[in-house]
Design a protein around this motif. Structure first.
Motif, PDB file in Angstrom:
ATOM      1  N   TYR A   1       0.844  -1.209   0.000  1.00 19.68           N
ATOM      2  CA  TYR A   1       0.000   0.000   0.000  1.00 19.68           C
ATOM      3  C   TYR A   1       0.877   1.257   0.000  1.00 19.68           C
ATOM      4  O   TYR A   1       0.628   2.211  -0.758  1.00 19.68           O
ATOM      5  N   LEU A   2       1.901   1.249   0.836  1.00 19.03           N
ATOM      6  CA  LEU A   2       2.820   2.398   0.868  1.00 19.03           C
ATOM      7  C   LEU A   2       3.531   2.563  -0.473  1.00 19.03           C
ATOM      8  O   LEU A   2       3.775   3.692  -0.921  1.00 19.03           O
ATOM      9  N   GLN A   3       3.854   1.453  -1.119  1.00 18.57           N
ATOM     10  CA  GLN A   3       4.496   1.522  -2.431  1.00 18.57           C
ATOM     11  C   GLN A   3       3.582   2.171  -3.468  1.00 18.57           C
ATOM     12  O   GLN A   3       4.027   2.978  -4.286  1.00 18.57           O
ATOM     13  N   VAL A   4       2.296   1.827  -3.427  1.00 20.76           N
ATOM     14  CA  VAL A   4       1.339   2.442  -4.362  1.00 20.76           C
ATOM     15  C   VAL A   4       1.267   3.943  -4.122  1.00 20.76           C
ATOM     16  O   VAL A   4       1.285   4.744  -5.076  1.00 20.76           O
ATOM     17  N   LEU A   5       1.192   4.353  -2.863  1.00 18.94           N
ATOM     18  CA  LEU A   5       1.133   5.784  -2.562  1.00 18.94           C
ATOM     19  C   LEU A   5       2.416   6.490  -3.002  1.00 18.94           C
ATOM     20  O   LEU A   5       2.369   7.637  -3.490  1.00 18.94           O
ATOM     21  N   SER A   6       3.538   5.826  -2.838  1.00 17.09           N
ATOM     22  CA  SER A   6       4.803   6.412  -3.280  1.00 17.09           C
ATOM     23  C   SER A   6       4.813   6.616  -4.794  1.00 17.09           C
ATOM     24  O   SER A   6       5.307   7.631  -5.297  1.00 17.09           O
ATOM     25  N   LEU A   7       4.258   5.651  -5.525  1.00 13.21           N
ATOM     26  CA  LEU A   7       4.184   5.790  -6.984  1.00 13.21           C
ATOM     27  C   LEU A   7       3.244   6.919  -7.384  1.00 13.21           C
ATOM     28  O   LEU A   7       3.472   7.595  -8.398  1.00 13.21           O
ATOM     29  N   HIS A   8       2.189   7.126  -6.609  1.00  6.97           N
ATOM     30  CA  HIS A   8       1.340   8.304  -6.852  1.00  6.97           C
ATOM     31  C   HIS A   8       2.172   9.574  -6.733  1.00  6.97           C
ATOM     32  O   HIS A   8       2.049  10.499  -7.562  1.00  6.97           O
ATOM     33  N   ASP A   9       3.007   9.640  -5.697  1.00  8.06           N
ATOM     34  CA  ASP A   9       3.865  10.816  -5.510  1.00  8.06           C
ATOM     35  C   ASP A   9       4.861  10.958  -6.657  1.00  8.06           C
ATOM     36  O   ASP A   9       5.081  12.080  -7.162  1.00  8.06           O
ATOM     37  N   ARG A  10       5.471   9.871  -7.062  1.00  2.12           N
ATOM     38  CA  ARG A  10       6.471   9.944  -8.128  1.00  2.12           C
ATOM     39  C   ARG A  10       5.832  10.343  -9.461  1.00  2.12           C
ATOM     40  O   ARG A  10       6.450  11.050 -10.258  1.00  2.12           O
ATOM     41  N   LEU A  11       4.601   9.888  -9.675  1.00  4.49           N
ATOM     42  CA  LEU A  11       3.895  10.335 -10.878  1.00  4.49           C
ATOM     43  C   LEU A  11       3.624  11.831 -10.805  1.00  4.49           C
ATOM     44  O   LEU A  11       3.744  12.541 -11.816  1.00  4.49           O
ATOM     45  N   GLY A  12       3.272  12.318  -9.623  1.00  5.05           N
ATOM     46  CA  GLY A  12       3.058  13.758  -9.471  1.00  5.05           C
ATOM     47  C   GLY A  12       4.332  14.542  -9.734  1.00  5.05           C
ATOM     48  O   GLY A  12       4.302  15.601 -10.394  1.00  5.05           O
ATOM     49  N   VAL A  13       5.461  14.044  -9.241  1.00  7.45           N
ATOM     50  CA  VAL A  13       6.740  14.713  -9.481  1.00  7.45           C
ATOM     51  C   VAL A  13       7.086  14.682 -10.967  1.00  7.45           C
ATOM     52  O   VAL A  13       7.558  15.683 -11.536  1.00  7.45           O
ATOM     53  N   ALA A  14       6.844  13.529 -11.625  1.00  8.04           N
ATOM     54  CA  ALA A  14       7.154  13.409 -13.045  1.00  8.04           C
ATOM     55  C   ALA A  14       6.321  14.384 -13.870  1.00  8.04           C
ATOM     56  O   ALA A  14       6.823  15.016 -14.825  1.00  8.04           O
ATOM     57  N   ARG A  15       5.055  14.539 -13.522  1.00 13.82           N
ATOM     58  CA  ARG A  15       4.203  15.484 -14.252  1.00 13.82           C
ATOM     59  C   ARG A  15       4.617  16.930 -13.977  1.00 13.82           C
ATOM     60  O   ARG A  15       4.564  17.781 -14.871  1.00 13.82           O
ATOM     61  N   GLU A  16       5.057  17.179 -12.753  1.00 13.22           N
ATOM     62  CA  GLU A  16       5.553  18.530 -12.436  1.00 13.22           C
ATOM     63  C   GLU A  16       6.828  18.825 -13.222  1.00 13.22           C
ATOM     64  O   GLU A  16       6.989  19.940 -13.770  1.00 13.22           O
ATOM     65  N   ASN A  17       7.727  17.843 -13.286  1.00 11.82           N
ATOM     66  CA  ASN A  17       8.961  18.046 -14.050  1.00 11.82           C
ATOM     67  C   ASN A  17       8.665  18.222 -15.537  1.00 11.82           C
ATOM     68  O   ASN A  17       9.319  19.022 -16.224  1.00 11.82           O
ATOM     69  N   MET A  18       7.690  17.486 -16.044  1.00 11.03           N
ATOM     70  CA  MET A  18       7.308  17.647 -17.442  1.00 11.03           C
ATOM     71  C   MET A  18       6.738  19.045 -17.680  1.00 11.03           C
ATOM     72  O   MET A  18       7.037  19.694 -18.702  1.00 11.03           O
ATOM     73  N   SER A  19       5.950  19.534 -16.727  1.00 10.75           N
ATOM     74  CA  SER A  19       5.400  20.891 -16.857  1.00 10.75           C
ATOM     75  C   SER A  19       6.514  21.928 -16.831  1.00 10.75           C
ATOM     76  O   SER A  19       6.501  22.903 -17.608  1.00 10.75           O
ATOM     77  N   ASN A  20       7.510  21.715 -15.955  1.00 12.06           N
ATOM     78  CA  ASN A  20       8.646  22.641 -15.905  1.00 12.06           C
ATOM     79  C   ASN A  20       9.425  22.630 -17.216  1.00 12.06           C
ATOM     80  O   ASN A  20       9.838  23.682 -17.734  1.00 12.06           O
ATOM     81  N   ALA A  21       9.636  21.413 -17.755  1.00  9.20           N
ATOM     82  CA  ALA A  21      10.380  21.313 -19.013  1.00  9.20           C
ATOM     83  C   ALA A  21       9.620  21.991 -20.154  1.00  9.20           C
ATOM     84  O   ALA A  21      10.227  22.649 -21.014  1.00  9.20           O
ATOM     85  N   GLU A  22       8.300  21.843 -20.182  1.00  9.68           N
ATOM     86  CA  GLU A  22       7.505  22.507 -21.221  1.00  9.68           C
ATOM     87  C   GLU A  22       7.532  24.021 -21.053  1.00  9.68           C
ATOM     88  O   GLU A  22       7.532  24.768 -22.057  1.00  9.68           O
ATOM     89  N   HIS A  23       7.570  24.480 -19.802  1.00  7.95           N
ATOM     90  CA  HIS A  23       7.664  25.925 -19.560  1.00  7.95           C
ATOM     91  C   HIS A  23       9.000  26.478 -20.065  1.00  7.95           C
ATOM     92  O   HIS A  23       9.041  27.537 -20.731  1.00  7.95           O
ATOM     93  N   VAL A  24      10.070  25.736 -19.774  1.00  4.04           N
ATOM     94  CA  VAL A  24      11.381  26.177 -20.272  1.00  4.04           C
ATOM     95  C   VAL A  24      11.409  26.134 -21.799  1.00  4.04           C
ATOM     96  O   VAL A  24      11.995  27.015 -22.457  1.00  4.04           O
ATOM     97  N   LEU A  25      10.755  25.127 -22.382  1.00  6.83           N
ATOM     98  CA  LEU A  25      10.702  25.030 -23.840  1.00  6.83           C
ATOM     99  C   LEU A  25      10.026  26.256 -24.444  1.00  6.83           C
ATOM    100  O   LEU A  25      10.481  26.785 -25.480  1.00  6.83           O
ATOM    101  N   SER A  26       8.959  26.714 -23.791  1.00  7.84           N
ATOM    102  CA  SER A  26       8.296  27.924 -24.310  1.00  7.84           C
ATOM    103  C   SER A  26       9.223  29.128 -24.233  1.00  7.84           C
ATOM    104  O   SER A  26       9.215  29.997 -25.133  1.00  7.84           O
ATOM    105  N   LEU A  27      10.063  29.195 -23.179  1.00  4.49           N
ATOM    106  CA  LEU A  27      11.028  30.297 -23.080  1.00  4.49           C
ATOM    107  C   LEU A  27      12.077  30.205 -24.193  1.00  4.49           C
ATOM    108  O   LEU A  27      12.448  31.228 -24.810  1.00  4.49           O
TER     109      LEU A  27
END
Length: 464
Positions: free
Chosen positions: A176-202
């Motif tokens: 169960y803790l592993q599933v929750l951790s993967l939820h967090d890692r997916l959130g971080v991955a999407r945040e990093n993707m959003s940051n990369a897209e923001h830099v791409l626009s710059l």
């Protein structure tokens, strides 16, 4: 014959007395070997932690959903149901072994009708009944030892079931803790993707005015693609973890889903310092080793008793009459009592070899018991060391995350102002992504180390 009778009767009585005396020499099952155990563990602090962990230790993580899943798994897990079936089988075996201590009783009855030739009115009806009782005198303690072995095996199966329950519960919590951790890692991955897209626009804006090169634009597009590529793998890991959790709960993986929470909803239980080594007595696997050792000791007595004669008393009583209604009339009642002694004469050494085998099997279990206890001590000490190390690493990684995030924000600002090149932004962005993932993994490892400690200490289970 008459002259020998006075000699034979006292001799038989003397033999009976000697045999009866032997019945009191049956050794009691040996206690488990005493080991030189430390008072506690090197990672501990204060003493007096006898009541830790609690029997419902998973509630210390503060998740209502987790508590619900643990309750469901303890009720529906298939391995746990199979272990319970093994306990019931052992109960039946113990009852079967106990039958040998009781007399066996057989009843037979019959009826016959005689028809004289030529006379159909003079038929004779006769009936007979026989009650036969046999009982083996347990002079050498073989039957009692067999019962003791069966009862010890029953306890071993019970403790084995508790070990399975502890393993299942720990597996549910950890997964169960592993599933929750993967939820967090997916959130971080999407945040990093959003940051990369923001830099791409710059970069695209800089490229439109000639302040960025085509190489810069290609590098950033590659960074965005790399962030995108990390998400499908994390989603697959999440599905696999949820499927593993569903199996532990005895449910279908296709329809099972848990809430979209992260580890921020989980409370980190505090480890009580100064854990005494007596807590190891709670471990069901150690209790199981003790029970198996007791069963082996009893089996040695069974094999040893098989070398001596077995004495069986038999008695019978019956009637014969002309009508079944007078079955137990005193005038027709007859009874006899006899004793038989069966002793092994030549068996090619089979009984002695079986005794030697039982002794060696017991010695093996003595060593296995010592190994189990020592392994349990080492396991607890190792997990406590892991907890201490992970706490230190998490604190250092948290400090690193704050500085890495600051470096990324500053590099982005300076890139907008033309004071920094794109490579610096890419490096700080990559560093931020790596540190976030590492911190999430450390947080999961720290929580799972707590689960491992609970399991190593028996999970709060106590046989009473």
């Amino acid at each position: 014959m008459k002259r020998r009778a006075p000699f034979f009767a006292p001799t038989l009585c003397l033999a009976g007395a000697l045999l009866a005396g032997c019945a009191h020499t049956i050794p009691v099952a040996e206690a488990p070997p005493v080991l030189d155990l430390p008072a506690g563990w090197s990672q501990g602090g204060k003493t007096g932690a006898q009541e830790w962990p609690d029997a419902h230790w998973w509630q210390g993580f503060g998740s209502a959903e987790l508590s619900q899943l643990v309750g469901e798994g303890q009720k529906d897990n298939l391995e746990l149901a199979a272990a319970l079936s093994r306990v019931r089988q052992a109960e039946a075996q113990a009852r079967i072994a106990g039958v040998a201590l009781l007399p066996s009783v057989d009843v037979s009855a019959g009826a016959a009708r005689d028809l004289p030739l030529g006379d159909h009115h003079g038929a004779n009806v006769s009936s007979s009944g026989l009650l036969q009782v046999s009982y083996e005198i347990d002079f050498w303690g073989k039957n009692k030892a067999s019962v003791a072995a069966a009862e010890a095996s029953l306890r071993a199966n019970f403790y084995d079931r508790q070990t399975v329950a502890l393993t299942v519960t720990s597996g549910i919590v950890s997964t169960y803790l592993q599933v929750l951790s993967l939820h967090d890692r997916l959130g971080v991955a999407r945040e990093n993707m959003s940051n990369a897209e923001h830099v791409l626009s710059l970069v695209e804006a800089q490229r439109s005015v000639g302040a960025a090169t085509s190489v810069d634009l290609a590098r950033q597009r590659s960074a965005v693609a790399s962030q995108h590529a990390a998400i499908p793998d994390l989603l697959q890991q999440e599905r696999e973890a949820q499927s593993a959790l569903a199996i532990l709960l005895g449910r279908s993986a296709q329809t099972f889903r848990i809430g979209n929470y992260g580890l921020d909803t989980i409370r980190l239980p505090e480890v009580t310092p100064g854990l005494p080594s007596e807590l190891l007595s709670r471990r069901p696997d150690i209790r199981r080793s003790e029970a198996r050792l007791a069963a082996a000791s009893a089996n040695v007595e069974v094999a040893r008793a098989a070398l001596f004669p077995s004495i069986r008393l038999t008695g019978s009583t019956g009637t014969q009459s002309s009508a079944l209604l007078s079955l137990l009339s005193g005038q027709n009642l007859f009874a006899n009592v006899g004793a038989s002694l069966v002793a092994p004469i030549f068996d090619g050494g089979r009984l002695r070899t079986e005794r030697d085998l039982a002794i060696e099997q017991k010695q093996e279990l003595v060593k296995a018991y010592r190994s189990t206890v020592l392994a349990a001590l080492a396991e607890v000490d190792t997990v406590l060391g892991q907890i201490r190390s992970l706490d230190e690493r998490r604190q250092l990684k948290q400090d690193e995350l704050e500085q890495t995030r600051l470096a990324y924000n500053l590099s982005e600002i300076r890139y907008k102002a033309g004071a920094e090149d794109l490579m610096t932004v890419l490096d700080t962005q990559r560093s931020l992504s790596d540190v976030q993932n590492e911190l999430g993994i450390l947080k999961l490892k720290r929580l799972q180390a707590t689960v491992s400690l609970y399991k190593a200490l028996g999970g709060g289970w106590n046989a009473g």
